[in-house]
Scaffold this active site. Sequence first.
Site, PDB file in Angstrom:
ATOM      1  CB  SER A 124     -85.350  27.020  95.445  1.00  0.00           C
ATOM      2  OG  SER A 124     -85.131  26.911  93.987  1.00  0.00           O
ATOM      3  N   GLY A 125     -82.532  28.858  94.223  1.00  0.00           N
ATOM      4  CA  GLY A 125     -82.321  30.018  93.440  1.00  0.00           C
ATOM      5  C   GLY A 125     -81.061  30.705  93.776  1.00  0.00           C
ATOM      6  CB  THR A 129     -76.409  23.748  91.483  1.00  0.00           C
ATOM      7  OG1 THR A 129     -77.517  23.223  92.577  1.00  0.00           O
ATOM      8  CG2 THR A 129     -75.883  22.848  90.138  1.00  0.00           C
ATOM      9  CG  ASN A 174     -82.919  27.937  89.947  1.00  0.00           C
ATOM     10  OD1 ASN A 174     -82.735  28.197  88.955  1.00  0.00           O
ATOM     11  ND2 ASN A 174     -82.315  27.169  90.874  1.00  0.00           N
ATOM     12  CB  SER A 177     -85.417  24.289  90.373  1.00  0.00           C
ATOM     13  OG  SER A 177     -85.239  24.191  91.926  1.00  0.00           O
ATOM     14  CB  SER A 178     -80.979  20.719  92.369  1.00  0.00           C
ATOM     15  OG  SER A 178     -79.969  21.704  91.970  1.00  0.00           O
ATOM     16  N   GLY A 402     -82.676  23.929 100.271  1.00  0.00           N
ATOM     17  CA  GLY A 402     -82.364  24.731 101.236  1.00  0.00           C
ATOM     18  C   GLY A 402     -84.162  24.675 102.005  1.00  0.00           C
ATOM     19  CD  GLU A 404     -88.777  23.824  98.458  1.00  0.00           C
ATOM     20  OE1 GLU A 404     -87.677  23.561  97.853  1.00  0.00           O
ATOM     21  OE2 GLU A 404     -89.870  22.924  98.201  1.00  0.00           O
TER      22      GLU A 404
HETATM   23  P1  ATP Z   1     -82.012  25.049  93.578  1.00  0.00           P
HETATM   24  O1  ATP Z   1     -82.137  24.783  95.153  1.00  0.00           O
HETATM   25  O2  ATP Z   1     -83.520  25.503  93.063  1.00  0.00           O
HETATM   26  O3  ATP Z   1     -81.401  23.899  92.768  1.00  0.00           O
HETATM   27  P2  ATP Z   1     -79.632  26.612  93.505  1.00  0.00           P
HETATM   28  O4  ATP Z   1     -79.600  27.374  94.954  1.00  0.00           O
HETATM   29  O5  ATP Z   1     -78.945  25.478  93.078  1.00  0.00           O
HETATM   30  O6  ATP Z   1     -81.311  26.342  93.360  1.00  0.00           O
HETATM   31  P3  ATP Z   1     -78.541  27.704  91.106  1.00  0.00           P
HETATM   32  O7  ATP Z   1     -79.087  26.768  90.197  1.00  0.00           O
HETATM   33  O8  ATP Z   1     -77.164  27.286  91.507  1.00  0.00           O
HETATM   34  O9  ATP Z   1     -79.536  27.692  92.551  1.00  0.00           O
HETATM   35  O10 ATP Z   1     -78.518  29.066  90.633  1.00  0.00           O
HETATM   36  C1  ATP Z   1     -79.591  29.651  89.983  1.00  0.00           C
HETATM   37  C2  ATP Z   1     -79.282  30.480  88.878  1.00  0.00           C
HETATM   38  O11 ATP Z   1     -78.605  31.813  89.166  1.00  0.00           O
HETATM   39  C3  ATP Z   1     -78.283  30.058  87.769  1.00  0.00           C
HETATM   40  O12 ATP Z   1     -78.919  29.230  86.888  1.00  0.00           O
HETATM   41  C4  ATP Z   1     -77.442  31.440  87.339  1.00  0.00           C
HETATM   42  O13 ATP Z   1     -78.156  31.802  86.539  1.00  0.00           O
HETATM   43  C5  ATP Z   1     -77.518  32.122  88.497  1.00  0.00           C
HETATM   44  N1  ATP Z   1     -76.174  32.068  89.402  1.00  0.00           N
HETATM   45  C6  ATP Z   1     -76.043  31.613  90.417  1.00  0.00           C
HETATM   46  N2  ATP Z   1     -74.995  31.778  90.839  1.00  0.00           N
HETATM   47  C7  ATP Z   1     -74.383  32.600  90.045  1.00  0.00           C
HETATM   48  C8  ATP Z   1     -72.825  33.335  89.950  1.00  0.00           C
HETATM   49  N3  ATP Z   1     -72.022  32.795  90.667  1.00  0.00           N
HETATM   50  N4  ATP Z   1     -72.694  33.937  88.816  1.00  0.00           N
HETATM   51  C9  ATP Z   1     -73.507  34.069  87.832  1.00  0.00           C
HETATM   52  N5  ATP Z   1     -74.866  33.266  87.995  1.00  0.00           N
HETATM   53  C10 ATP Z   1     -75.195  32.714  88.928  1.00  0.00           C
HETATM   54 MG    MG Z   2     -79.310  23.434  92.664  1.00  0.00          MG
END
Ligand code: ATP
Ligand code: MG
Length: 710
Positions: A124-125, A129, A174, A177-178, A402, A404
């Site tokens: 997560s984070g 996404t 996050n 977070s999705s 992912g 957890e």
């Molecule tokens: P979850 O499993 O909780 O959904 P995730 O892996 O989908 O987590 P994201 O929501 O994609 O995580 O990313 C978390 C935060 O990290 C985003 O809101 C953004 O602020 C930052 N972030 C992620 N990737 C990038 C990137 N390539 N460039 C800039 N910031 C990023």
């Molecule tokens: Mg996500």
Amino acid sequence: MRYQGREVDIEGRVRLVMESALTARDRVGVQDFVLLENYNSEAAFIENLRRRFRENLIYTYIGSVLVSVNPYKELEIYSKQQMERYRGVSFYEISPHIYALSDNTYRAMRTERKDQCILISGESGAGKTEASKKILLYYAVTCPTNDHMAILGDRLLQSNPVLEAFGNAKTLRNDNSSRFGKYMDVQFDFRGTPVGGHILNYLLEKSRVVHQNHGERNFHIFYQLLDGGDDDLLITLDLERNPQNYRYLVKGNCPRVSSISDKNNWKVVMKALPVIGFTEEEVQKLLNIIASVLHLGNTQFGEGEEGDTYITTETQTSNLAKLLGVDGSALREALTHKKLTAKGEEMISPLNYEQAVSARDALAKAVYGRTFTWLVEKINQSLALKVHSKDSSVIGLLDIYGFEVLQQNSFEQFCINYCNEKLQQLFIELTLRSEQEEYETEGIAWETVQYFDNKIICDLIEEKHKGIISILDEECLRPGETCDVSFLEKLEDTVGSHPHFITHKLANGKTRRVVSREEFRLLHYAGEVNYNVNGFLDKNNDLLNRNLKEVMCQSDNQILSHCFRREEVIDQKRPEMAATQFKNSLMKLMEILMSKEPSYVRCIKPNDAKQPGRFDEVLVRHQVKYLGLMENLRVRRAGFAYRRRFEAFLQRYKPLCPETWPNWHGRLVDGVSTLVNHLGYKAEEYKLGRSKIFIRFPKTLFTTEDALEL
Ligand code: ATP
Ligand code: MG
């Protein structure tokens, strides 16, 4: 020949490229882990990541796998110009990027005519996404299109903020977070134009609707509505602006998040809904539902003298019934009574206080969860292929939770981690095993790489009659007194001796300290996780009292009447339980993915503070382990990074050798041999199999590709 304004011959060009790669290497590390000298060393791996991270180079390859480290800041690498740079350019000619992977996948789909999928994983984070959004944007901007299809591209992009509003929430890890898994197919026609899309959603974390941990929030849409909705709208929905007034929103004590503008996001969502085909009426009905969930949370009960329950928030309940489009007195009764059928006769019995509270919460979860599913269906209708073309191909994108491990792990983590076991199994099957098998069929000597086959854990969880999910289902269905603890006992009896299963009981009758009496521990491929059985039965049952269902299926809100079907009440057959449903949907997902050519994006979160520039080595090391990256690298390096069929290799590179140009008339293998001899490949750089050439290092291919351009 001209190269950057200078005349150079082929050798000069190659030298130049290699030199610049070498001098930069100390500072920025290698852009492909297969180029690491000490590829078995985890320390070297992490050091390479760190060097690149320091230079804002967040992407690195392991062969064709893209590793991405979340920068936690906006980098200037996602512009349209950058997209152009990566368009049609070979993977290794240019620095690693999510666009390179997107482009490569797209081209593979076009040239090989094989469906592709991109599997994005990470905790997560870590940026899953964000990565999937960047891939989608890349296709939306760079693929050929026409006016009609531009609408589709728009819908594809606009579906994101809507799904995020309803399916994402602020968690400790996050801010966005999705809380559901997502698999999205993008369909392309024979011209490579995106022509359709389809989304599958997995296991929305419904429990969040009624409860949030400290520092976390409910789904974004609630806060967006309260912050962004205009005064008239809030009056219609009988809502007050302050989220603190709603019991379902106060549990986490975190109404605002500094990185999020609920007001702006509300505007974005309201703009997006019509784009993806929502009528004004549907939007209104949807908002009624969101508001009704908040009102449900505020519905309170009092206890009568005979253990019965009554509603103490009468006016609110009338408004609630209006918003749900159901009859007020029927709703009141259904919230405080249950209907039983005994010996063909219907009986009504009052609920006690706890039962009423949990019936209310169950209704809130069902209403929200089903509305979410409806929303996905609705989006799917708007993305559906308008013209069916025989020659269409697909790129699938998987953005799913992912592995957890929380302080307390429950049913949800159990499902999430099970899902990750399945994905790991798929990875093993598709990459490791097929690679090994291919070397075998090609008659190439293979250094065996030891890897852990996690099938044993998947079986422990999912096997029919014997696996944990079956036992859980049985326990839910067994008449008489069953509870979470009896489920745990049943587990001990049935799978207690499994090497990947542990409870507090030791074989010698003593007690193990690391697992409490309410827990079982699974030894996952990625590490050990303790699961607390509290709530497993309820969550698996996911029951809604029959009379609540009856009330809901009479709703005059079309969305709700679509979500709660009459058949469900009439049909006495018990629907599949939550874990089995999840298991079946995962099986289907595995089938979908198996039929496609996979690419991988492995996302890493550099620190827990969500801050730029911080690289926490311990945290990164954990993820390198959970993502199986070292194993991945070992396989890549122990074997060969690339392979090409003889004819494809000859076809592409024959201009580089006078003897193979314009055509080679002998055996293919001799042609390839002549060609690589001419190119000066050293014996250790390649091997010739039965039908393919195997190239050990990407740089060999890279050099050859460069020579072709000159
Ligand atoms: P979850 O499993 O909780 O959904 P995730 O892996 O989908 O987590 P994201 O929501 O994609 O995580 O990313 C978390 C935060 O990290 C985003 O809101 C953004 O602020 C930052 N972030 C992620 N990737 C990038 C990137 N390539 N460039 C800039 N910031 C990023
Ligand atoms: Mg996500």
